[in-house]
Design an enzyme around this catalytic site. Structure first.
Site, short mmCIF file in Angstrom:
data_model
loop_
_atom_site.label_atom_id
_atom_site.label_comp_id
_atom_site.label_asym_id
_atom_site.label_seq_id
_atom_site.Cartn_x
_atom_site.Cartn_y
_atom_site.Cartn_z
N ASP A 126 -24.45 49.44 24.91
CA ASP A 126 -24.09 50.36 25.98
C ASP A 126 -24.74 49.88 27.27
OD1 ASP A 126 -26.75 51.17 25.90
OD2 ASP A 126 -26.33 53.13 25.02
N ARG A 128 -24.72 64.74 25.99
CA ARG A 128 -25.58 64.08 26.98
C ARG A 128 -24.82 63.94 28.30
NH1 ARG A 128 -28.93 58.35 26.61
NH2 ARG A 128 -26.92 57.43 26.06
#
Length: 548
Positions: free
Chosen positions: A457, A177
């Protein structure tokens, strides 16, 4: 810009000016930089930026124009100009063998030890995350690329004083990603300007590893974050077409999964699949960022006020609608419908809390597979087996794309239906505390952080500060611990903030509090949670003070 890029009739000319390395600003040495940022790699990065950087900036400006319309009263809906796509018969290209069974994917940062543990976790795939799970210090980003090179070559090992780490016999399949389109890599410039962080992350991985991964069917595979429109998906498709032509890869070799983690993109899922149909294998419910985007997109509309984050679950209202529409859309077009993240992690020395964490994982994954998802995400290796058991029990085949279901047709109104519930002092306190803890860790170079039994996150911090902003903006009623109700105000925020700030300092001690960058994190949280205009991304402000 939108026309497919075909293979050149002669080699692509080498520009005289390479992408230029100008960082890090701290002057600290960056290990592996010479191995990663080779002259040829810098030429390739420069070419990517010159070809696609200007269109990226136009699309970012389009985001702001779209948000201005939402602020003025419009609501997200499907595009009128693409009705022919929604009404036509078509499917995406079939997934390669390595992405046919995706029942359990694990995600994590690109640090070496955590990558090896993720590869060996028993998950079917591992998403190496340069974005929300990684703090974008230049050293972190370069280390991550070096790790990708070593993984591709079969050399991903680590020796510590107490343990040796190496890949097992059956590692998970790698997906990468890159950072979102809104981010820049200021340590590398092209023609004097910082280049796109997306193109930097993508370009280095595909340049160094694309051919080798394609040769044995291991890739190159990507996850694309935070897209807001099919035009942005088309830009990525153009990037893929060019990269394949430039590097001698067959068109369609690159495969991507798009995270549907913004509210505007949720109304363009078919269009995103269509414009990337040669390169896309599925869509994913990026649910934590989706909650953040829901608040941000609808920020001027009081009727979409959300309760405490703990009460905003996937089993109802706009989150359930979004999940079911994603499943229905993907399966109609032959694509995988991936479920969302389970953030729970094992709890040491607390059997009851640990049992509760595993029970939450099981319930969440049972719900996803029964609804029709073809796979799911976990954040910790210890949770892989529980997630796999849920999917094995209800999905004996490799996926559910062709399975007939009677899910209800999801209306646009259902996609916007807010959760009812309460806004509490405890919820306000949690948002402030978790937000500060996470930002402090991010500024210290860590992007995946265990906080109160969850692997958090950047999406967590985004939700935390936007919820506070939304409650302030609309003067929400807050149920206080003493049973009384108080209107959300700057005075109430400051009172709770001060209590949280003092408690964190007392818990950590003054020295650890300062060296851990908590004062800076606290200031940044307050700035982004209480400003008159909602900042688009916390990470943009945080990047300005990150020691890159």
């Amino acid at each position: 810009m939108n026309a497919p890029v075909t293979a050149p009739s002669q080699p692509i000319p080498r520009h005289r000016v390479l992408a230029k390395v100008v960082g890090p600003a701290s002057g600290q040495a960056v290990p592996e930089i010479d191995r990663v940022l080779t002259p040829d790699a810098l030429l390739f990065l420069a070419d990517l930026e010159r070809r696609f950087g200007p269109q990226r900036k136009i699309l970012l400006a389009d985001r702001q124009l779209r948000q201005d319309r939402f602020d003025d009263g419009e609501l997200p809906t499907v595009p009128l100009e693409t009705q022919h796509i929604r009404n036509s018969v078509w499917e995406v290209d079939p997934a390669p063998a390595a992405l046919t069974d995706r029942r359990v994917e694990i995600t994590g940062p690109v640090s070496r030890k955590m990558m090896i543990n993720a590869f060996n976790s028993g998950a079917t795939q591992f998403m190496a995350d340069f974005e929300d799970a990684s703090s974008p210090t230049f050293a972190n980003m370069i280390e991550g690329q070096a790790n990708m090179i070593d993984y591709t070559a079969g050399d991903l090992t680590l020796e510590t004083d107490s343990k040796s780490y190496a890949l097992g016999d059956d590692p998970a399949t790698l997906l990468v990603r890159p950072r979102g389109l809104h981010l820049e890599e200021r340590n590398v410039t092209v023609d004097g300007l910082p280049m796109s962080a997306s193109l930097f992350d993508f370009g280095l991985h595909i340049f160094h590893n694309g051919k080798a991964l394609a040769a044995d069917g291991r890739g190159p595979f990507f996850y694309l974050p935070k897209l807001e429109s099919y035009q942005e998906a088309r830009l990525w498709n153009d990037v893929f077409n060019f990269a394949q032509a430039a590097l001698g890869l067959e068109n369609g070799t690159i495969k991507a999964t798009v995270l549907i983690e913004t509210l505007p993109a949720a109304f363009q899922m078919e269009e995103i699949l269509y414009v990337m149909r040669r390169h896309i294998t599925g869509l994913n419910c990026g649910r934590w960022d989706y909650i953040f985007s829901y608040i941000k997109t609808l920020r001027n509309h009081k009727q979409f006020l959300l309760p405490d984050r703990a009460q905003v679950g996937m089993d109802r209202d706009f989150l359930r609608a979004y999940s079911l529409r994603l499943i229905e859309t993907c399966h109609r077009r032959g694509a995988h419908a991936m479920g969302g993240m389970a953030a729970q992690i094992p709890v040491k020395n607390d059997a009851a809390a640990n049992e509760a964490a595993f029970a939450k994982i099981k319930a969440d994954k049972d719900r996803e597979v029964r609804a029709g998802h073809d796979g799911t995400w976990v954040a910790h290796p210890a949770m892989v087996a529980t997630a796999r058991a849920a999917f094995d029990a209800h999905m004996p085949s490799k996926h559910q794309i062709r399975k007939q279901r009677q899910n209800p047709r999801i209306s646009d109104a259902a996609m916007l239906e807010p959760h009812d519930g309460t806004i509490t002092e405890a919820g306000l306190r949690t948002n402030i505390e978790v937000g500060i803890r996470y930002i402090a860790a991010w500024l210290s170079g860590r992007g995946a952080v265990p906080i109160h039994g969850l692997m958090e996150d950047a999406a967590t911090a985004e939700i935390s500060r936007t919820q506070v902003w939304q409650w302030l903006r609309h003067g929400a009623d807050v149920q206080m611990a003493d049973g009384k109700t108080e209107r959300m105000s700057s005075t109430l925020y400051q009172r709770i903030f001060d209590a949280v700030f003092d408690a964190l300092q007392a818990e950590l001690g003054r020295d650890a509090f300062i060296t851990g960058r908590f004062p800076e994190a606290a200031r940044l949280f307050t700035q982004t949670a209480t400003s008159a205009d909602l900042p688009e991304f916390l990470t943009l402000s945080a990047y300005d003070i990150l020691e890159t």
